[in-house]
Design a protein around this motif. Sequence first.
Motif, PDB file in Angstrom:
ATOM      1  N   ALA A 117       0.804  -1.229   0.000  1.00 11.43           N
ATOM      2  CA  ALA A 117       0.000   0.000   0.000  1.00 11.43           C
ATOM      3  C   ALA A 117       0.831   1.271   0.000  1.00 11.43           C
ATOM      4  O   ALA A 117       0.273   2.367   0.059  1.00 11.43           O
ATOM      5  CB  ALA A 117      -0.927   0.001   1.218  1.00 11.43           C
ATOM      6  N   GLY A 118       2.144   1.148  -0.055  1.00 11.82           N
ATOM      7  CA  GLY A 118       3.009   2.325  -0.014  1.00 11.82           C
ATOM      8  C   GLY A 118       3.493   2.609   1.402  1.00 11.82           C
ATOM      9  O   GLY A 118       2.826   2.254   2.377  1.00 11.82           O
ATOM     10  N   PRO A 119       4.660   3.240   1.552  1.00 16.25           N
ATOM     11  CA  PRO A 119       5.250   3.458   2.884  1.00 16.25           C
ATOM     12  C   PRO A 119       4.416   4.339   3.797  1.00 16.25           C
ATOM     13  O   PRO A 119       4.513   4.241   5.016  1.00 16.25           O
ATOM     14  CB  PRO A 119       6.610   4.104   2.568  1.00 16.25           C
ATOM     15  N   VAL A 120       3.553   5.194   3.238  1.00 11.56           N
ATOM     16  CA  VAL A 120       2.720   6.064   4.079  1.00 11.56           C
ATOM     17  C   VAL A 120       1.772   5.244   4.935  1.00 11.56           C
ATOM     18  O   VAL A 120       1.392   5.642   6.036  1.00 11.56           O
ATOM     19  CB  VAL A 120       1.937   7.069   3.202  1.00 11.56           C
ATOM     20  N   ALA A 121       1.382   4.052   4.464  1.00  9.35           N
ATOM     21  CA  ALA A 121       0.476   3.194   5.225  1.00  9.35           C
ATOM     22  C   ALA A 121       1.077   2.805   6.573  1.00  9.35           C
ATOM     23  O   ALA A 121       0.349   2.619   7.560  1.00  9.35           O
ATOM     24  CB  ALA A 121       0.146   1.941   4.419  1.00  9.35           C
ATOM     25  N   GLY A 122       2.396   2.692   6.640  1.00  9.39           N
ATOM     26  CA  GLY A 122       3.045   2.359   7.902  1.00  9.39           C
ATOM     27  C   GLY A 122       2.896   3.449   8.943  1.00  9.39           C
ATOM     28  O   GLY A 122       2.767   3.174  10.134  1.00  9.39           O
ATOM     29  N   VAL A 123       2.909   4.697   8.519  1.00  9.79           N
ATOM     30  CA  VAL A 123       2.734   5.821   9.441  1.00  9.79           C
ATOM     31  C   VAL A 123       1.296   5.838   9.965  1.00  9.79           C
ATOM     32  O   VAL A 123       1.047   6.125  11.141  1.00  9.79           O
ATOM     33  CB  VAL A 123       3.090   7.152   8.752  1.00  9.79           C
ATOM     34  N   LEU A 124       0.332   5.504   9.103  1.00  6.71           N
ATOM     35  CA  LEU A 124      -1.062   5.399   9.544  1.00  6.71           C
ATOM     36  C   LEU A 124      -1.208   4.292  10.587  1.00  6.71           C
ATOM     37  O   LEU A 124      -1.929   4.457  11.590  1.00  6.71           O
ATOM     38  CB  LEU A 124      -1.969   5.113   8.348  1.00  6.71           C
ATOM     39  N   ALA A 125      -0.515   3.175  10.388  1.00  5.02           N
ATOM     40  CA  ALA A 125      -0.557   2.081  11.365  1.00  5.02           C
ATOM     41  C   ALA A 125      -0.030   2.542  12.717  1.00  5.02           C
ATOM     42  O   ALA A 125      -0.538   2.136  13.775  1.00  5.02           O
ATOM     43  CB  ALA A 125       0.265   0.893  10.850  1.00  5.02           C
ATOM     44  N   ASP A 126       0.972   3.406  12.715  1.00  2.00           N
ATOM     45  CA  ASP A 126       1.506   3.949  13.959  1.00  2.00           C
ATOM     46  C   ASP A 126       0.442   4.768  14.693  1.00  2.00           C
ATOM     47  O   ASP A 126       0.263   4.643  15.907  1.00  2.00           O
ATOM     48  CB  ASP A 126       2.732   4.814  13.658  1.00  2.00           C
ATOM     49  N   ALA A 127      -0.280   5.594  13.958  1.00  2.82           N
ATOM     50  CA  ALA A 127      -1.346   6.400  14.569  1.00  2.82           C
ATOM     51  C   ALA A 127      -2.408   5.512  15.194  1.00  2.82           C
ATOM     52  O   ALA A 127      -2.879   5.759  16.321  1.00  2.82           O
ATOM     53  CB  ALA A 127      -1.970   7.326  13.522  1.00  2.82           C
ATOM     54  N   VAL A 128      -2.794   4.447  14.500  1.00  2.00           N
ATOM     55  CA  VAL A 128      -3.803   3.513  15.027  1.00  2.00           C
ATOM     56  C   VAL A 128      -3.291   2.847  16.302  1.00  2.00           C
ATOM     57  O   VAL A 128      -4.038   2.663  17.269  1.00  2.00           O
ATOM     58  CB  VAL A 128      -4.159   2.460  13.965  1.00  2.00           C
ATOM     59  N   SER A 129      -2.017   2.482  16.324  1.00  2.63           N
ATOM     60  CA  SER A 129      -1.454   1.808  17.509  1.00  2.63           C
ATOM     61  C   SER A 129      -1.502   2.702  18.744  1.00  2.63           C
ATOM     62  O   SER A 129      -1.761   2.235  19.853  1.00  2.63           O
ATOM     63  CB  SER A 129      -0.011   1.364  17.226  1.00  2.63           C
ATOM     64  N   PHE A 130      -1.253   3.995  18.562  1.00  2.00           N
ATOM     65  CA  PHE A 130      -1.345   4.916  19.697  1.00  2.00           C
ATOM     66  C   PHE A 130      -2.794   5.018  20.186  1.00  2.00           C
ATOM     67  O   PHE A 130      -3.048   5.164  21.384  1.00  2.00           O
ATOM     68  CB  PHE A 130      -0.810   6.293  19.309  1.00  2.00           C
TER      69      PHE A 130
END
Length: 437
Positions: A171-184
């Motif tokens: 899904a592209g590297p930006v998806a990893g940053v979104l996953a970080d937000a969800v984890s918080f």
Amino acid sequence: MTEPRMTDNLWRDRNFRLIWTGETVSTLGSAVAGTSLPLVALLVLRASTFEVALLTAVAWVPWLVVGLPAGAWVDRWRKRRVMVTCNAASVVAFAAVPVGYVAGWLTVPYLLCAALVGGFAKVFFSLAYRSYVPVIVTRAQLLEANVKLQGSESAAQVGGPGLAGLLAAVAGPVAGVLADAVSFGISVLCLRYVRAKETLKPRGNRRLRTEIAEGIGFIARDRYLRSLIGAAAVANLALDGYAAIQVVFLVRDLGTGPGAVGVVLAIAEVGGVAGAPLAARLGKRVGAARAFLLCEALAAPAMLLGPFATPGAGLTVFVLSGMGVAAGIVGSNVLVGTFRQTYCPPELFGRITASSAVVNYGTIPLGAFLGGVLGEALGVRETMLIMAGVQLASLVILLKSPLRRDKDFPTAAARPLQSLQPPHQPPPAARSGSSPG
């Protein structure tokens, strides 16, 4: 503070399970972001080596800006409330990255701002978190709690880079940053249901400067803490100067694809999973202080191997290096973290930790900045070798400290608080690196 309920097993304690779950999930998200942010900078924004290193630097600058007053404030405030607020702020900071990407606003400065806001939240969260663990478990359970927390965090750091690589490929590297937000966000939910109560000692109308000075003064008069802080400061400079450019090394020097970068970094972190329980067993067998020195002695030489990696099968060298560093750093953090929690007075713990962290974590942005500058000027591989040499210097500091003669760390009972606080009441942390002394 109220004495926590004793349990035969920490897994039966609801409060501990909630803290463990929230911290493990948010660590997994942070590990994903730790790989995803550089990949976003490299692959989406075509950033330079220096700009990629700057992402690490700005995330740690807040320790220099607010570290000391944050320790005094956290000692005044309820720790759970601080932790919830900080993780909520991190949700907003990192969710802004995918929003900016979709809206077409995403630039390197935009990415740096998100990392900076997340860094400020991390300062307050880290100080509150370290002070809160002794609230929810008994003194006798601290080592077990730290082993479980550090072990699961290390496991999350194993999965994080691999998940970041997978998300980047799909899904592209930006998806990893979104996953970080969800984890918080998940961590916020867990923390809201923790029911351990803490008792804050009234401080009257004492000045903030006086309270900060108490934390600095405790450290200034303590030879063990001074040595640990000095060594950790040098180690963090080296570790983060190295880590800030390792993704550049893998992608540009070794030609590794985004998915493979995640796999390589994930396997390297496996050493950290083994490091926590092994450190606890080693501490019981040879003594905590000796086990700590052995862990540090493993990490420093292992770091020298990484820059000798080559494309293809030669990546094994990088993986073995990373495993050795992770095992040594995680193991030493478990042991020294437990020492601090039992050694330092609870009412001063936030300020002592903050004073340590300002020194130790303050070298992280410097290390990342140097990694970027030297990487551009000398080459990434050469800079990684320099940083590995600096890491060896931190081991030399420890071998010249009082710890070299001790089997175990000293205890607070052997050092009365009255002798450490004069009448006028005057002064970290695996990553990504060593804990704050």
